[in-house]
Design an enzyme around this catalytic site. Structure first.
Site, PDB file in Angstrom:
ATOM      1  N   ARG A  75      10.217  -1.427  -4.849  1.00 26.22           N
ATOM      2  CA  ARG A  75       8.953  -1.376  -5.602  1.00 26.22           C
ATOM      3  C   ARG A  75       8.896  -0.031  -6.322  1.00 26.22           C
ATOM      4  O   ARG A  75       8.992   1.019  -5.679  1.00 26.22           O
ATOM      5  CB  ARG A  75       7.748  -1.551  -4.669  1.00 26.22           C
ATOM      6  CG  ARG A  75       7.715  -2.931  -3.999  1.00 26.22           C
ATOM      7  CD  ARG A  75       6.354  -3.239  -3.425  1.00 26.22           C
ATOM      8  NE  ARG A  75       5.372  -3.466  -4.458  1.00 26.22           N
ATOM      9  CZ  ARG A  75       4.054  -3.513  -4.222  1.00 26.22           C
ATOM     10  NH1 ARG A  75       3.594  -3.353  -2.993  1.00 26.22           N
ATOM     11  NH2 ARG A  75       3.199  -3.720  -5.209  1.00 26.22           N
ATOM     12  N   ASP A  96      -1.512   5.062  -6.287  1.00 32.02           N
ATOM     13  CA  ASP A  96      -0.106   4.814  -5.963  1.00 32.02           C
ATOM     14  C   ASP A  96       0.800   5.906  -6.509  1.00 32.02           C
ATOM     15  O   ASP A  96       1.907   6.104  -6.017  1.00 32.02           O
ATOM     16  CB  ASP A  96       0.309   3.455  -6.505  1.00 32.02           C
ATOM     17  CG  ASP A  96      -0.442   2.346  -5.775  1.00 32.02           C
ATOM     18  OD1 ASP A  96       0.059   1.879  -4.742  1.00 32.02           O
ATOM     19  OD2 ASP A  96      -1.549   1.998  -6.203  1.00 32.02           O
ATOM     20  N   GLY A 119       0.850  -1.185   0.000  1.00 29.88           N
ATOM     21  CA  GLY A 119       0.000   0.000   0.000  1.00 29.88           C
ATOM     22  C   GLY A 119       0.886   1.235   0.000  1.00 29.88           C
ATOM     23  O   GLY A 119       1.877   1.310   0.746  1.00 29.88           O
ATOM     24  N   ALA A 120       0.504   2.216  -0.835  1.00 28.95           N
ATOM     25  CA  ALA A 120       1.398   3.348  -1.095  1.00 28.95           C
ATOM     26  C   ALA A 120       1.876   4.067   0.182  1.00 28.95           C
ATOM     27  O   ALA A 120       3.075   4.285   0.382  1.00 28.95           O
ATOM     28  CB  ALA A 120       0.682   4.340  -2.022  1.00 28.95           C
TER      29      ALA A 120
HETATM   30  O1  MRU Z   1       0.543  -3.848  -4.666  1.00 33.67           O
HETATM   31  P1  MRU Z   1      -0.044  -3.168  -3.462  1.00 33.67           P
HETATM   32  O2  MRU Z   1      -0.923  -4.020  -2.635  1.00 33.67           O
HETATM   33  O3  MRU Z   1       0.991  -2.406  -2.673  1.00 33.67           O
HETATM   34  O4  MRU Z   1      -1.001  -2.168  -4.168  1.00 33.67           O
HETATM   35  C1  MRU Z   1      -1.064  -0.862  -3.849  1.00 33.67           C
HETATM   36  C2  MRU Z   1      -2.359  -0.579  -3.327  1.00 33.67           C
HETATM   37  O5  MRU Z   1      -2.552  -0.757  -2.159  1.00 33.67           O
HETATM   38  C3  MRU Z   1      -3.450  -0.203  -4.213  1.00 33.67           C
HETATM   39  O6  MRU Z   1      -3.102   0.084  -5.502  1.00 33.67           O
HETATM   40  C4  MRU Z   1      -4.229   0.863  -3.550  1.00 33.67           C
HETATM   41  O7  MRU Z   1      -5.453   0.978  -4.150  1.00 33.67           O
HETATM   42  C5  MRU Z   1      -3.518   2.191  -3.564  1.00 33.67           C
HETATM   43  S1  MRU Z   1      -3.830   3.108  -2.182  1.00 33.67           S
HETATM   44  C6  MRU Z   1      -2.599   2.657  -1.127  1.00 33.67           C
END
Ligand code: MRU
Length: 349
Positions: free
Chosen positions: A90, A243, A54-55
């Site tokens: 990431r 993100d 999560g971002a």
């Molecule tokens: O790959 P992740 O689980 O880190 O994905 C990112 C997210 O949590 C989602 O894209 C989310 O909708 C963004 S908001 C934090």
């Protein structure tokens, strides 16, 4: 937010001031496990292998990762290597490089003997700021839900969300789910359609668990169901997280978001994106063209995890030799977005 009635953040420093503690999201919703992270290498692995995700949370973890790096060495050349390592984990969520760059700038301007204290101060402030921004997103975004509830004369407001942009994706409150929590607190009747969000199922596993912990009515749907529901007026609004938000307003979010935005547009369902301003990236001009999309192992598509006889097992879904491709994110063009919800307010696009 509450887990079994107890308040948690998703990341915090333990009392020994040398260990960072996180909720291990790979085990949810089946087991609630706190993991200790005590080195830069462990933090890099935790981000890359998605013990946390999560971002906003990735950003906070990178901030604490820099603190762990300074614990290992306060020499600037080592700190710069740590920054590169964390940034490589990431690529898509901009909060990660935002946090690392904030630490780098502050540490460069701090004498060596003060760097440890400074890095802790910055890590804590990144986490606190994230939680506060998300709280404010809830206070801003609830106005949209309130209007819909009034228009429906108090009847249940149905909201569709994708992936997990709740408190597990941040330090607390969440982005897309924060207005929903605030609506519940104000007594507004809400129900959430939760996209399962293949391949890693953050919706089915994390969002559903979070909403359940908070007592919010919700229904998990297969990823392909949203369009049908929207055609039949079962969805009053869509709200997702982000993100990275490019200068032209395009939004990178979990893979599949773009398809939901197209369906919402075709059915005149308002489509909102909630994010803290730290997710805005003015250096990226055109989102569709310029945002780097993380590509993960095809094994995440070919297999699925399930809870069987009290343990998490992985099962294969497809022929042994069929390859799979796994893009982690897609980009929704600004023209499909009704408005952004940030800590500063609701901004029509
Ligand atoms: O790959 P992740 O689980 O880190 O994905 C990112 C997210 O949590 C989602 O894209 C989310 O909708 C963004 S908001 C934090």
């Amino acid at each position: 937010m509450q887990v079994n009635g107890k308040h948690y953040r998703t990341i915090w420093l333990s009392d020994d001031h040398r260990t960072v503690r996180i909720i291990d999201q790979r085990k949810l919703p089946f087991e609630f496990i706190i993991e200790n992270i005590s080195s830069l290498a462990e933090m890099a692995t935790a981000i890359r292998d998605m013990h946390l995700r999560g971002a906003g949370l990735i950003g906070a973890a990178a901030g604490f990762g820099m603190f762990l790096a300074v614990l290992e060495s306060s020499d600037m050349s080592q700190i710069k290597k740590a920054a590169e390592l964390l940034k490589s984990t990431r690529p898509t969520a901009v909060n990660l490089s935002y946090a690392v760059d904030l630490q780098l700038k502050a540490l460069t301007n701090t004498i060596e003997s003060d760097r440890l204290a400074k890095s802790l101060e910055i890590a804590q402030s990144i986490a606190d700021k994230d939680a506060e921004q998300c709280r404010l997103i809830g206070a801003q975004g609830v106005e949209i839900i309130k209007s819909l509830s009034l228009a429906k004369k108090g009847k249940r407001v149905n909201i569709l969300t994708h992936c997990n942009a709740g408190w597990l994706a941040f330090v607390d409150y969440g982005s897309a789910l924060s207005p929903i929590y605030e609506a519940q607190a104000r007594g507004i009747d809400v129900h959430v359609y939760v996209d399962e969000t293949r391949p890693r199922n953050q919706g089915a596993r994390l969002t559903a668990w979070e909403l359940g912990q908070q007592g919010i009515p919700h229904t998990i749907i297969a990823d392909n169901t949203g369009g049908h529901l929207m055609q039949h007026a079962q969805v009053d609004m869509v709200i997702v997280g982000a993100d990275r938000v490019a200068a032209n307003g395009d939004v990178a979010n979990k893979i599949g978001t773009y398809l939901k935005a197209l369906a919402a547009n075709d059915n005149k369902v308002p489509f909102y994106v909630a994010f803290p301003s730290t997710t805005r990236d003015m250096k990226t001009i055109d989102g569709v063209r310029d945002i780097e999309i993380e590509e993960r192992s095809g094994e995440e598509v070919r297999k699925i995890e399930a809870w069987y006889k009290n343990e998490i097992v992985e099962v294969q879904l497809c022929p042994d030799d069929s390859p799979a491709v796994n893009f982690g994110f897609d980009v929704t063009p600004a023209r499909l977005i009704t408005a952004w919800i940030t800590e500063d307010g609701i901004q029509k696009i």
